[in-house]
Design a protein around this motif. Structure first.
Motif, short mmCIF file in Angstrom:
data_model
loop_
_atom_site.label_atom_id
_atom_site.label_comp_id
_atom_site.label_asym_id
_atom_site.label_seq_id
_atom_site.Cartn_x
_atom_site.Cartn_y
_atom_site.Cartn_z
N GLN A 60 0.84 -1.19 0.00
CA GLN A 60 0.00 0.00 0.00
C GLN A 60 0.88 1.24 0.00
N GLY A 61 0.37 2.30 -0.64
CA GLY A 61 1.09 3.55 -0.65
C GLY A 61 0.85 4.33 -1.92
N GLU A 62 1.43 5.52 -1.96
CA GLU A 62 1.37 6.40 -3.13
C GLU A 62 2.47 5.98 -4.11
N TYR A 63 2.13 5.86 -5.38
CA TYR A 63 3.09 5.50 -6.43
C TYR A 63 3.23 6.68 -7.39
N VAL A 64 4.48 7.07 -7.63
CA VAL A 64 4.80 8.18 -8.54
C VAL A 64 5.38 7.57 -9.81
N CYS A 65 4.84 7.98 -10.96
CA CYS A 65 5.28 7.43 -12.25
C CYS A 65 6.15 8.45 -12.98
N ALA A 66 7.22 7.97 -13.58
CA ALA A 66 8.18 8.86 -14.25
C ALA A 66 8.84 8.16 -15.43
N LEU A 67 9.36 8.98 -16.32
CA LEU A 67 10.16 8.52 -17.45
C LEU A 67 11.60 8.90 -17.20
N PRO A 68 12.55 8.13 -17.72
CA PRO A 68 13.96 8.50 -17.54
C PRO A 68 14.25 9.84 -18.20
N GLY A 69 15.11 10.62 -17.56
CA GLY A 69 15.53 11.90 -18.11
C GLY A 69 16.74 11.73 -19.01
N ASN A 70 17.58 12.75 -19.04
CA ASN A 70 18.80 12.68 -19.85
C ASN A 70 19.96 13.30 -19.10
N ALA A 71 21.14 13.17 -19.63
CA ALA A 71 22.35 13.64 -18.96
C ALA A 71 22.37 15.15 -18.77
N GLY A 72 21.64 15.89 -19.59
CA GLY A 72 21.64 17.35 -19.50
C GLY A 72 20.57 17.92 -18.60
N GLY A 73 19.76 17.07 -17.97
CA GLY A 73 18.65 17.56 -17.15
C GLY A 73 18.37 16.65 -15.99
N ALA A 74 17.11 16.59 -15.62
CA ALA A 74 16.68 15.75 -14.50
C ALA A 74 16.85 14.27 -14.81
N ALA A 75 17.16 13.50 -13.78
CA ALA A 75 17.32 12.05 -13.96
C ALA A 75 15.99 11.38 -14.28
N TRP A 76 14.90 11.91 -13.70
CA TRP A 76 13.57 11.36 -13.92
C TRP A 76 12.60 12.50 -14.16
N ASN A 77 11.63 12.30 -15.03
CA ASN A 77 10.60 13.29 -15.33
C ASN A 77 9.24 12.69 -14.99
N GLU A 78 8.62 13.23 -13.95
CA GLU A 78 7.32 12.73 -13.52
C GLU A 78 6.29 12.87 -14.63
N VAL A 79 5.46 11.85 -14.81
CA VAL A 79 4.41 11.85 -15.83
C VAL A 79 3.11 12.28 -15.16
#
Length: 107
Positions: free
Chosen positions: A17-36
């Motif tokens: 149980q809990g809150e799940y956050v979904c994300a896509l991988p980022g790139n070397a020039g920015g954020a490591a993960w980008n929340e969807v």
């Protein structure tokens, strides 16, 4: 001739149980993960979830999660660790989006 029933992926289970956050991988020039936006959800109880626009049920067979009712109906994910899920595309291959358990269910 009757069709053979499909084989289950494994034992039935429940997600933590809990809150799940979904994300896509980022790139070397920015954020490591980008929340969807609009894809986050919460596992609220035995085989139940809540998303931004409603609630529903899921089935966990072995490592495969199938959302069976509600706003995420038909979506499939693979459990890659105890708190991490990865989307499964219509072709059955793992997709890029991952959802991780970020904490307890918030009211």
């Amino acid at each position: 001739m009757a069709a053979a029933p499909s084989l289950a992926q494994g034992r039935l289970g429940l997600l933590p149980q809990g809150e799940y956050v979904c994300a896509l991988p980022g790139n070397a020039g920015g954020a490591a993960w980008n929340e969807v936006q609009g894809r986050n959800f919460a596992i609220t109880g035995a085989s139940s979830y809540r998303a931004g626009n409603g609630s529903g049920t899921y089935l966990l067979e072995g490592k495969r999660v199938t959302f069976t009712r509600g706003p995420m109906k038909g979506m499939k994910m693979m459990r890659v660790s105890s708190g991490m899920l990865q989307e499964v595309g219509r072709d059955g291959k793992l997709g890029r989006m991952r959802c991780h358990r970020a904490g307890p269910v918030l009211d």
